[in-house]
Design a protein around this motif. Structure first.
Motif, short mmCIF file in Angstrom:
data_model
loop_
_atom_site.label_atom_id
_atom_site.label_comp_id
_atom_site.label_asym_id
_atom_site.label_seq_id
_atom_site.Cartn_x
_atom_site.Cartn_y
_atom_site.Cartn_z
N PRO A 431 0.81 -1.22 0.00
CA PRO A 431 0.00 0.00 0.00
C PRO A 431 0.84 1.27 0.00
N ALA A 432 2.00 1.25 0.65
CA ALA A 432 2.85 2.45 0.65
C ALA A 432 3.33 2.77 -0.75
N ALA A 433 3.70 1.75 -1.51
CA ALA A 433 4.15 1.98 -2.89
C ALA A 433 3.01 2.49 -3.76
N VAL A 434 1.79 1.98 -3.53
CA VAL A 434 0.64 2.48 -4.27
C VAL A 434 0.44 3.97 -3.98
N ALA A 435 0.46 4.34 -2.70
CA ALA A 435 0.28 5.75 -2.33
C ALA A 435 1.39 6.62 -2.89
N ALA A 436 2.63 6.14 -2.83
CA ALA A 436 3.76 6.92 -3.35
C ALA A 436 3.60 7.14 -4.84
N SER A 437 3.14 6.12 -5.55
CA SER A 437 2.96 6.25 -6.99
C SER A 437 1.86 7.24 -7.34
N LEU A 438 0.81 7.30 -6.52
CA LEU A 438 -0.27 8.25 -6.77
C LEU A 438 0.13 9.67 -6.39
N ALA A 439 0.85 9.82 -5.29
CA ALA A 439 1.24 11.16 -4.82
C ALA A 439 2.35 11.75 -5.67
N PHE A 440 3.24 10.89 -6.18
CA PHE A 440 4.39 11.35 -6.97
C PHE A 440 4.49 10.52 -8.25
N PRO A 441 3.57 10.72 -9.20
CA PRO A 441 3.57 9.88 -10.40
C PRO A 441 4.82 10.04 -11.26
N GLU A 442 5.54 11.12 -11.07
CA GLU A 442 6.75 11.34 -11.86
C GLU A 442 7.96 10.60 -11.30
N ARG A 443 7.83 10.00 -10.11
CA ARG A 443 8.93 9.28 -9.48
C ARG A 443 8.63 7.78 -9.48
N ARG A 444 9.68 6.97 -9.46
CA ARG A 444 9.51 5.52 -9.47
C ARG A 444 9.37 5.00 -8.05
N ALA A 445 8.24 4.41 -7.74
CA ALA A 445 8.00 3.81 -6.43
C ALA A 445 8.24 2.31 -6.53
N VAL A 446 9.06 1.78 -5.62
CA VAL A 446 9.42 0.37 -5.63
C VAL A 446 9.16 -0.22 -4.24
N ALA A 447 8.31 -1.24 -4.18
CA ALA A 447 8.06 -1.96 -2.93
C ALA A 447 8.97 -3.17 -2.86
N VAL A 448 9.69 -3.33 -1.76
CA VAL A 448 10.55 -4.49 -1.54
C VAL A 448 9.90 -5.34 -0.48
N CYS A 449 9.50 -6.56 -0.86
CA CYS A 449 8.68 -7.40 0.01
C CYS A 449 9.24 -8.80 0.10
N GLY A 450 9.10 -9.41 1.26
CA GLY A 450 9.19 -10.84 1.35
C GLY A 450 7.87 -11.45 0.91
N ASP A 451 7.86 -12.77 0.70
CA ASP A 451 6.63 -13.42 0.27
C ASP A 451 5.55 -13.34 1.34
N PRO A 471 3.41 1.45 -9.53
CA PRO A 471 4.53 1.00 -8.69
C PRO A 471 5.13 -0.29 -9.22
N LEU A 472 6.36 -0.55 -8.79
CA LEU A 472 7.04 -1.82 -9.05
C LEU A 472 7.11 -2.58 -7.73
N PHE A 473 6.72 -3.85 -7.75
CA PHE A 473 6.80 -4.70 -6.57
C PHE A 473 7.86 -5.77 -6.81
N ILE A 474 8.82 -5.87 -5.89
CA ILE A 474 9.81 -6.94 -5.94
C ILE A 474 9.52 -7.87 -4.78
N VAL A 475 9.16 -9.11 -5.10
CA VAL A 475 8.77 -10.09 -4.09
C VAL A 475 9.85 -11.16 -3.99
N VAL A 476 10.53 -11.22 -2.85
CA VAL A 476 11.56 -12.22 -2.61
C VAL A 476 10.90 -13.42 -1.95
N ASP A 477 10.92 -14.56 -2.64
CA ASP A 477 10.16 -15.73 -2.25
C ASP A 477 11.10 -16.85 -1.81
N ASN A 478 11.07 -17.17 -0.52
CA ASN A 478 11.78 -18.36 -0.04
C ASN A 478 10.87 -19.33 0.70
#
Length: 575
Positions: A431-451, A471-478
């Motif tokens: 959700p933070a990356a979604v909000a960042a993308s809406l508030a600052f559409p000119e900047r790249r928002a990237v969420a770094v997540c575990g699975d 936004p871009l979501f990077i999901v690290v899955d172990n």
């Protein structure tokens, strides 16, 4: 002109410059939703109240204005509690509006009735209920002021269903500016004298309030005065990660060499943050140093240990204070050796390009000792992300070991470019990356997540799709709750319990929403997948598969004076 109390609430938010509200709708506050219909405020319709609260928290942290969330009574309020606790412990301005049962139905165990004060009273700066339509605007203005002034935090406002529809002639109140205290000339002189008299002084910056670029001004002064600048955990976007003064971040995942430098300081000046348990490695580092606390919180909430002097001001006010001071006077007879030793230790720790040539050098290796493929080398992967972002992205984090590599290898050169749960809450990243993308559409928002973290609020991908976020979501899955597994191995070796997960193909899951999905199972695949994801016209996700045995390696105790490049490569993450 008469209007309903619900419409007056909306007009008051407009007067306070609110651009978005994050909401899960409910029949208990329909009149506010009706007021938003004709408003210039964007209503971001979320899929879960926890997601709505986290989006509001992210907007508050990135913009410096209180974020606004709206939820319904009972179950909706319960789901939003996680955001209130995070805003409380992280000291972030947030206003949560909660629909309530009609006044006449109180104390009768009406449908979804609950005690607003009983639930939130210990975890919010103030809890208030609008019982008089004539005071609706006044109370909303007060909520905005309280959330942003002093030590920022959450305010909860109750909206009884029947009160909202009553008409009122009350005017829209003007915003109430938050106090902006400034140190006196005598206090500035005393600060400069203390800095000049110390052999190993250090600034420690953190908290919110750095969105205006005050951190760059503090760093410039520090470099001229020969003073290293450390940052608190998940608040290290306060200063640009460059220059002679940048000495690294403290808390979970910090380098031993960086922590050792902090521990050797004989004067610590905390600005916007405090000596908390996370920063101090469980109340064990930095307690002997002379301490100057710079904040707008006279009660020094969350600070542990000595305070020799306190200056009441904001981060911006402190930067202005330093602008009137002479860095040469603050340097005294001190050379640059102390400062440069700290910045060099951090530079070695963050040197991902050197790590990329050494399989497994503290990065989540590609193979084990028997040559078995363990998936993606995360040191290389997040080094590539750093290359693409160039220090100018917005990074968002939930909780867990998966975030440590990004903390270590991705630079921040812009203020207000990091949103992470400093209270350790899971589920914030998406959700933070979604909000960042809406508030600052000119900047790249990237969420770094575990699975585990990703699926706590992964449904908010639908919110990004609906409102045009990218936004871009990077999901690290172990396949495990890795932080808990690490603790289990320390305390109950060989007895895993309650930590395994079964995951979908997250790339296919993302494509089902209409977004761009990539699956990456080998290090060489990450760079091309990242480029395709960044070029996508919409939300994108990279599913990064690693083996469950890959953990941030445990730090060894390394002296800041003897650390080598090889040591820095091996120093890993605490989580």
């Amino acid at each position: 002109m008469s209007q309903s109390a619900g419409h007056l609430i909306v007009r008051t938010l407009e007067a306070h410059g609110v651009e978005r509200v994050y909401a899960v709708p409910g029949e208990s506050y329909l009149d506010v939703l009706d007021g938003l219909h004709d408003s210039g405020i964007e209503t971001v319709v979320c899929r879960h109240e926890g997601g709505a609260g986290f989006m509001a928290l992210a907007e508050g942290r990135l913009t410096g204005r209180p974020g606004i969330a709206m939820v319904t009574r009972g179950p909706g309020a319960a789901n939003a509690m996680i955001a209130i606790h995070t805003a409380w412990q992280d000291a972030t301005a947030l206003v949560l509006f909660v629909g309530l049962v009609p006044v006449a139905d109180r104390e009768r165990e009406a449908f979804q009735e609950f005690s607003l004060t009983g639930w939130f009273g210990s975890t919010a700066k103030r809890v208030m209920t609008i019982d008089d339509p004539d005071h609706a605007g006044e109370l909303v203005a007060d909520a905005m002021r309280v959330a942003a002034s002093g030590r920022p935090g959450p305010v909860v406002v109750g909206l009884p269903e029947d009160v909202l529809v009553h008409l009122t002639d009350a005017p829209v109140p003007a915003p109430i500016p938050a106090p902006q205290p400034r140190p006196s000339a005598a206090e500035v002189d005393a600060l400069v004298q203390a800095l000049a008299g110390a052999e190993r002084p250090a600034f420690v910056l953190g908290g919110d309030g750095w969105e205006g670029g005050a951190g760059a001004a503090v760093s410039e002064f520090a470099a001229a005065a020969g003073i290293p600048v450390f940052c608190d955990w998940r608040a290290y976007d306060a200063v640009p990660h460059e220059g002679a003064a940048w000495a690294g971040w403290l808390g979970y995942g910090r380098a031993d060499a960086v922590a050792a430098g902090y521990a050797e300081a004989d004067l610590l000046v905390f600005v916007g943050c405090s000596r908390s348990d996370v920063m101090s490695d469980g109340y064990s580092l930095g307690f002997e140093a002379q301490t100057i606390l710079v904040s707008v919180d006279p009660e020094a909430t969350q600070h542990a240990g000595r305070i020799d002097r306190q200056l009441l001001t904001t981060p911006a006010g402190f930067a202005e204070t330093l602008a009137s001071a002479d860095p040469a006077a603050a340097r005294g007879a001190r050379s640059d050796a102390w400062m440069l030793g700290r910045s060099e230790a951090q530079a070695r720790f963050a040197a991902h390009r050197a790590d990329a040539d050494v399989a497994g050098a503290g990065s989540g290796s590609g193979t084990d000792d028997l040559g078995v493929d363990l998936g993606v080398d995360l040191g290389v992967a997040f080094g590539e992300l750093d290359d693409r972002l160039g220090g100018h992205g917005i990074l968002t984090f939930g909780a867990g070991n998966a975030t440590i590599w990004a903390h270590r290898f991705v630079r921040h050169l812009d203020p207000a470019s990091l949103v992470g749960a400093r209270n350790g809450a899971m589920g914030l990243a998406v959700p933070a990356a979604v909000a960042a993308s809406l508030a600052f559409p000119e900047r790249r928002a990237v969420a770094v997540c575990g699975d585990g973290d990703f699926l706590m609020n992964g449904q908010e991908v639908a919110t990004a799709m609906a409102h045009g976020g990218k936004p871009l979501f990077i999901v690290v899955d172990n396949g495990i709750y890795a932080t808990i597994v690490q603790h289990q191995e320390n305390h109950y070796p060989g007895r895993p319990s309650g930590t395994r997960m079964v995951n979908p193909n997250f790339a296919e899951w993302m494509r089902s929403f209409g977004g761009h999905g990539e699956f990456v199972g080998a290090t060489a695949e990450f760079g091309p997948a990242l480029d395709r994801a960044l070029a996508a016209d919409g939300p994108a996700l990279i599913h990064v598969k690693i083996d469950a045995s890959v953990m941030p390696p445990a730090s060894s105790e390394v002296s800041v004076d003897t650390v080598t490049a090889a040591d820095a490569a091996q120093n890993g993450a605490h989580a």
